[in-house]
Design a protein around this motif. Sequence first.
Motif, mmCIF file in Angstrom:
data_model
loop_
_atom_site.group_PDB
_atom_site.id
_atom_site.type_symbol
_atom_site.label_atom_id
_atom_site.label_comp_id
_atom_site.label_asym_id
_atom_site.label_seq_id
_atom_site.Cartn_x
_atom_site.Cartn_y
_atom_site.Cartn_z
ATOM 1 N N LEU A 19 0.728 -1.269 -0.196
ATOM 2 C CA LEU A 19 -0.175 -0.101 0.025
ATOM 3 C C LEU A 19 0.780 1.288 0.143
ATOM 4 C CD1 LEU A 19 -2.688 1.504 0.276
ATOM 5 C CD2 LEU A 19 -2.561 1.145 2.805
ATOM 6 N N HIS A 20 1.948 1.249 0.898
ATOM 7 C CA HIS A 20 2.697 2.474 0.778
ATOM 8 C C HIS A 20 3.709 2.860 -0.374
ATOM 9 C CE1 HIS A 20 1.332 3.775 4.824
ATOM 10 N NE2 HIS A 20 1.385 2.767 5.207
ATOM 11 N N MET A 21 3.955 1.617 -0.878
ATOM 12 C CA MET A 21 4.851 1.737 -2.278
ATOM 13 C C MET A 21 3.961 2.368 -3.086
ATOM 14 S SD MET A 21 7.688 1.025 -3.374
ATOM 15 C CE MET A 21 8.474 -0.119 -2.174
ATOM 16 N N ILE A 22 2.681 1.811 -3.341
ATOM 17 C CA ILE A 22 1.715 2.531 -4.309
ATOM 18 C C ILE A 22 1.484 3.996 -3.951
ATOM 19 C CG2 ILE A 22 -0.752 2.217 -5.291
ATOM 20 C CD1 ILE A 22 -0.255 -0.826 -4.806
ATOM 21 N N ARG A 23 1.238 4.411 -2.693
ATOM 22 C CA ARG A 23 0.876 5.664 -2.151
ATOM 23 C C ARG A 23 2.155 6.387 -2.627
ATOM 24 N NH1 ARG A 23 2.675 8.554 1.932
ATOM 25 N NH2 ARG A 23 3.800 7.048 2.662
ATOM 26 N N LYS A 24 3.411 6.072 -2.429
ATOM 27 C CA LYS A 24 4.432 6.906 -2.615
ATOM 28 C C LYS A 24 4.932 6.968 -4.234
ATOM 29 C CE LYS A 24 7.756 7.277 0.172
ATOM 30 N NZ LYS A 24 8.859 6.894 1.053
ATOM 31 N N HIS A 25 4.540 6.031 -4.855
ATOM 32 C CA HIS A 25 5.101 5.835 -6.223
ATOM 33 C C HIS A 25 4.241 5.777 -7.627
ATOM 34 C CE1 HIS A 25 9.283 5.823 -4.293
ATOM 35 N NE2 HIS A 25 8.917 5.084 -3.495
ATOM 36 N N SER A 26 3.037 5.658 -7.321
ATOM 37 C CA SER A 26 2.033 5.570 -8.096
ATOM 38 C C SER A 26 2.145 6.453 -9.058
ATOM 39 C CB SER A 26 0.686 5.118 -7.763
ATOM 40 O OG SER A 26 0.071 6.368 -6.997
ATOM 41 N N PRO A 27 1.697 6.033 -10.691
ATOM 42 C CA PRO A 27 1.360 4.870 -10.891
ATOM 43 C C PRO A 27 2.169 3.856 -11.032
ATOM 44 C CG PRO A 27 1.437 6.638 -12.759
ATOM 45 C CD PRO A 27 1.732 7.113 -11.638
ATOM 46 N N LEU A 28 1.897 2.576 -10.873
ATOM 47 C CA LEU A 28 2.733 1.408 -11.069
ATOM 48 C C LEU A 28 1.886 0.120 -11.173
ATOM 49 C CD1 LEU A 28 4.312 1.456 -7.562
ATOM 50 C CD2 LEU A 28 5.500 2.103 -9.558
ATOM 51 N N ASN A 199 7.402 14.558 3.597
ATOM 52 C CA ASN A 199 6.658 13.579 2.731
ATOM 53 C C ASN A 199 6.035 14.596 1.259
ATOM 54 O OD1 ASN A 199 6.168 10.919 3.829
ATOM 55 N ND2 ASN A 199 6.200 12.299 5.589
ATOM 56 N N PHE A 200 5.969 15.932 1.714
ATOM 57 C CA PHE A 200 5.231 16.636 0.750
ATOM 58 C C PHE A 200 5.859 17.860 0.179
ATOM 59 C CE2 PHE A 200 1.793 14.680 3.101
ATOM 60 C CZ PHE A 200 1.367 13.825 2.268
ATOM 61 N N GLY A 201 7.088 18.450 0.969
ATOM 62 C CA GLY A 201 7.779 19.785 0.594
ATOM 63 C C GLY A 201 9.228 19.731 0.258
ATOM 64 N N ALA A 202 10.063 20.499 0.800
ATOM 65 C CA ALA A 202 11.402 20.675 0.272
ATOM 66 C C ALA A 202 12.410 19.539 0.695
ATOM 67 C CB ALA A 202 11.842 21.870 0.927
ATOM 68 N N ALA A 203 11.981 18.564 1.472
ATOM 69 C CA ALA A 203 12.958 17.277 1.941
ATOM 70 C C ALA A 203 12.546 15.921 1.571
ATOM 71 C CB ALA A 203 13.189 17.644 3.535
ATOM 72 N N ARG A 204 11.767 15.744 0.587
ATOM 73 C CA ARG A 204 11.049 14.622 0.241
ATOM 74 C C ARG A 204 12.159 13.333 0.104
ATOM 75 N NH1 ARG A 204 6.050 14.888 -3.928
ATOM 76 N NH2 ARG A 204 5.284 17.095 -3.037
ATOM 77 N N ASP A 205 12.175 12.355 1.023
ATOM 78 C CA ASP A 205 12.938 11.284 0.966
ATOM 79 C C ASP A 205 14.302 11.600 1.664
ATOM 80 O OD1 ASP A 205 10.723 9.618 0.171
ATOM 81 O OD2 ASP A 205 11.309 10.072 -1.861
ATOM 82 N N VAL A 206 14.407 12.760 2.294
ATOM 83 C CA VAL A 206 15.945 13.131 2.954
ATOM 84 C C VAL A 206 15.942 12.183 3.996
ATOM 85 C CG1 VAL A 206 17.149 14.865 4.122
ATOM 86 C CG2 VAL A 206 15.998 15.420 2.060
ATOM 87 N N ARG A 207 17.210 11.582 4.348
ATOM 88 C CA ARG A 207 17.461 10.683 5.375
ATOM 89 C C ARG A 207 17.800 11.349 6.776
ATOM 90 N NH1 ARG A 207 15.868 5.654 5.484
ATOM 91 N NH2 ARG A 207 17.889 5.005 6.697
ATOM 92 N N HIS A 208 18.524 12.541 6.605
ATOM 93 C CA HIS A 208 18.928 13.340 7.857
ATOM 94 C C HIS A 208 18.523 14.851 7.777
ATOM 95 C CE1 HIS A 208 21.312 9.877 9.102
ATOM 96 N NE2 HIS A 208 21.752 9.756 7.957
#
Length: 386
Positions: A19-28, A199-208
């Motif tokens: 579910l979260h893979m589809i939520r973050k990366h759709s369309p898949l 999740n929605f702004g200037a730091a999407r998928d940043v680790r630190h």
Amino acid sequence: MKVTGDQALVKKINKSIILHMIRKHSPLSRARVSEMTGLNKATVSNLVAELCQQELVIEAGPGESSGGRKPLILHFNAMAGSVIGIELRVKQLTAVLCDLGGNVLGERDYTLNHHDLPYVLEEIHKIISELMASAPVTPYGIVGIGVGVPGMVDENGVVLFAPNLGWEMVNLRGMLESSFSVPVTIDNEANAGAQGELNFGAARDVRHLLYVSAGSGIGSGIIIGGELYKGARGYAGETGHMSIEADGRLCSCGSRGCWELYASEKTYDNADIDLPARTTPELVRYASQGQEDALRHFAKVGEYLGIGITNLINSFNPEVIVIGGALSEAEEWLGEPLRKVVAERTLPYHKQQLEITFSKLGSRGTVIGAGFSAVMHFLGNIRVTL
């Protein structure tokens, strides 16, 4: 300690991953979901069918094919339900109605005249009721409410201490859940802002990541290894109350020389500003007109922001720092003095590949992040730690 799980738990975890893979990366396509998750195609197909039945995933298609039958494409159904995100500030109450994808469907903004709990609760009830009445019809309706508050919050949604509001031991989650009969999440407003930017702004998928919320006070949301860091008891991030002046002004927290006394909207009350302006939007308007007092004041606030941010960089060594909150609207005048101080004072290796940016969500970062926390609660963001 040995960690085990039965077949039902494994299925639940796999379903959450899909579910979260589809939520973050759709369309898949299903095949692509299988590749990205490492789950076999049969498992993916069965669990996707359940998610479609639950109306959390929808199929649209067909997609591209290199030969043979074109695959159906999977999309996260953001309109399966909606959430309300709220930010409680010292002088303002802001709320948004969002779909499950973080898209804003409606917004309300109230001025707070004082901080007595019954009065603030009444205003929160009004703003929630208005947004609930305006919500579109969806399969699940309003699935949660998320609230960001300027203070320390425990895991049960109790506001332990909010010095700028004068609150202690306020069971805000319990009060709101009792009134509206939907799940409520309560967190520090800077933690909510960090989630919004991540999740929605200037730091999407940043680790630190360090998110600095600069408004009526200052707080920080700390992301380490992609996870929100809350400390041993959940209170990390109260950086507005680190002392930057040893014998400085007395703070409402009981200490002296706290950062937020020199780098937040608190400075407006003590500033040498010959203007009838005591809010950020008013000062921004004067600064945009070239008014010297406003320009000088923002420059000084930018310098003090830079001093505190330097301390955080040297302490946490982040990849990205995002400045959010009300003062992010003054980026044009804060940015240069802030970056100048950081360049002069930060340890050299900590500056390498460091990005300092202002929120792309503006003053909405916290409300969107608070709403996102409610979304994650609804979707069941299952994590297993060994």
